[in-house]
Design an enzyme around this catalytic site. Structure first.
Site, mmCIF file in Angstrom:
data_model
loop_
_atom_site.group_PDB
_atom_site.id
_atom_site.type_symbol
_atom_site.label_atom_id
_atom_site.label_comp_id
_atom_site.label_asym_id
_atom_site.label_seq_id
_atom_site.Cartn_x
_atom_site.Cartn_y
_atom_site.Cartn_z
ATOM 1 N N VAL A 147 0.818 -1.225 0.000
ATOM 2 C CA VAL A 147 0.000 0.000 0.000
ATOM 3 C C VAL A 147 0.844 1.265 0.000
ATOM 4 O O VAL A 147 0.338 2.345 -0.316
ATOM 5 C CB VAL A 147 -0.983 0.033 1.191
ATOM 6 C CG1 VAL A 147 -2.026 -1.066 1.071
ATOM 7 C CG2 VAL A 147 -0.245 -0.038 2.534
ATOM 8 N N SER A 166 -8.527 2.597 15.049
ATOM 9 C CA SER A 166 -8.228 1.866 16.282
ATOM 10 C C SER A 166 -8.705 2.677 17.472
ATOM 11 O O SER A 166 -8.773 3.917 17.414
ATOM 12 C CB SER A 166 -6.724 1.608 16.403
ATOM 13 O OG SER A 166 -6.390 1.146 17.692
ATOM 14 N N TYR A 182 1.596 5.078 15.951
ATOM 15 C CA TYR A 182 0.370 4.345 15.617
ATOM 16 C C TYR A 182 -0.868 5.200 15.912
ATOM 17 O O TYR A 182 -1.790 5.283 15.094
ATOM 18 C CB TYR A 182 0.329 3.047 16.425
ATOM 19 C CG TYR A 182 -0.797 2.120 16.080
ATOM 20 C CD1 TYR A 182 -0.773 1.367 14.905
ATOM 21 C CD2 TYR A 182 -1.896 1.970 16.929
ATOM 22 C CE1 TYR A 182 -1.805 0.497 14.589
ATOM 23 C CE2 TYR A 182 -2.921 1.094 16.625
ATOM 24 C CZ TYR A 182 -2.878 0.365 15.453
ATOM 25 O OH TYR A 182 -3.902 -0.492 15.140
#
Length: 239
Positions: free
Chosen positions: A54, A132, A145
């Protein structure tokens, strides 16, 4: 058969959440292209593997063209591919930061920049971005993240507005899973898993199929009036 005749792309579709979503979508009538850097670890009717990085813009364009030429349309895109490279901020290297940003954020952009306008042109489609709980609440040792997953929520809200212009029924939503029993968690010590489970209102961790069912809802006409939304599937967890 809620996805009868639909063409779906699921990134990170070789295992984990991507595998569960690809298999569930196919069982509901969709033809699924499970795009991943790895080979598929399973066999499922109407699920086709496709090698995809990706972070590679040309590779993403090639996948887009391949699916459009073969099937003539793209009805569903699930941006699921993602990685972690955890560490406290003072110990986080440039490489750890850059790699997570490239995969989790730029990787979502690279494919959607082609699929979103195509859906807008065809007048319909559903894009589902896997964020998330860490993107909502943050987490120690996951600055990179958390930044990407919060960014995915921002992209979701922007694209929900952008791709629905001129009356196009293109819906863009995000799912924020809590701690879910995929391969990533298999390396986490049991005492930590028990701690995470106790932080949820339901007293347990999630299962991949529970995230897949949420994605099925957003992909289907059951969610025909849902867009720009962030769906938390975390058992009532708060970090």
């Amino acid at each position: 058969m809620r996805l009868e005749g639909k063409i779906a792309i699921v990134t990170g579709g070789a295992r984990g959440l991507g595998e569960e979503m690809a298999k569930l979508f196919a069982s509901e009538g969709a033809t699924v292209i499970a795009a991943d850097m790895s080979d598929l670890t399973y066999e499922q009717e109407n699920v086709e593997g496709y090698k995809l990085n990706v972070t590679d813009t040309e590779n993403c364009k090639e996948l887009f063209n391949y699916v459009l030429e073969k099937h003539g349309k793209i009805d569903i895109l699930v941006n699921n591919a993602g990685i972690t490279r955890d560490g406290l901020t003072r110990k986080m290297t440039d490489e750890m930061w850059d790699l997570v940003i490239d995969v989790n954020l730029k990787g979502v952009f690279n494919l959607t920049k082609h699929v979103g306008p195509q859906m807008m042109q065809q007048g319909s489609g559903s894009i589902i971005n896997i964020s998330s709980i860490v993107g909502e609440y943050g987490n120690i040792g996951q600055a990179n993240y958390a930044a990407t997953k919060a960014g995915v929520i921002g992209l979701t809200k922007t694209w929900a507005k952008e791709f629905s212009r001129k009356g196009a029924a293109v819906r863009v939503n995000a799912i924020t899973p809590g701690y879910t029993m995929t391969d990533i968690l298999k390396t986490v010590p049991q005492d930590l898993l028990d701690k995470f489970a106790k932080q949820t209102m339901l007293g347990r961790l999630g299962q991949p199929e529970e995230i897949a069912k949420a994605a099925l809802f957003l992909a289907s006409e059951d969610a025909s009036y849902v867009t720009g939304h962030t769906l938390s599937v975390n058992g009532g967890m708060r970090l």
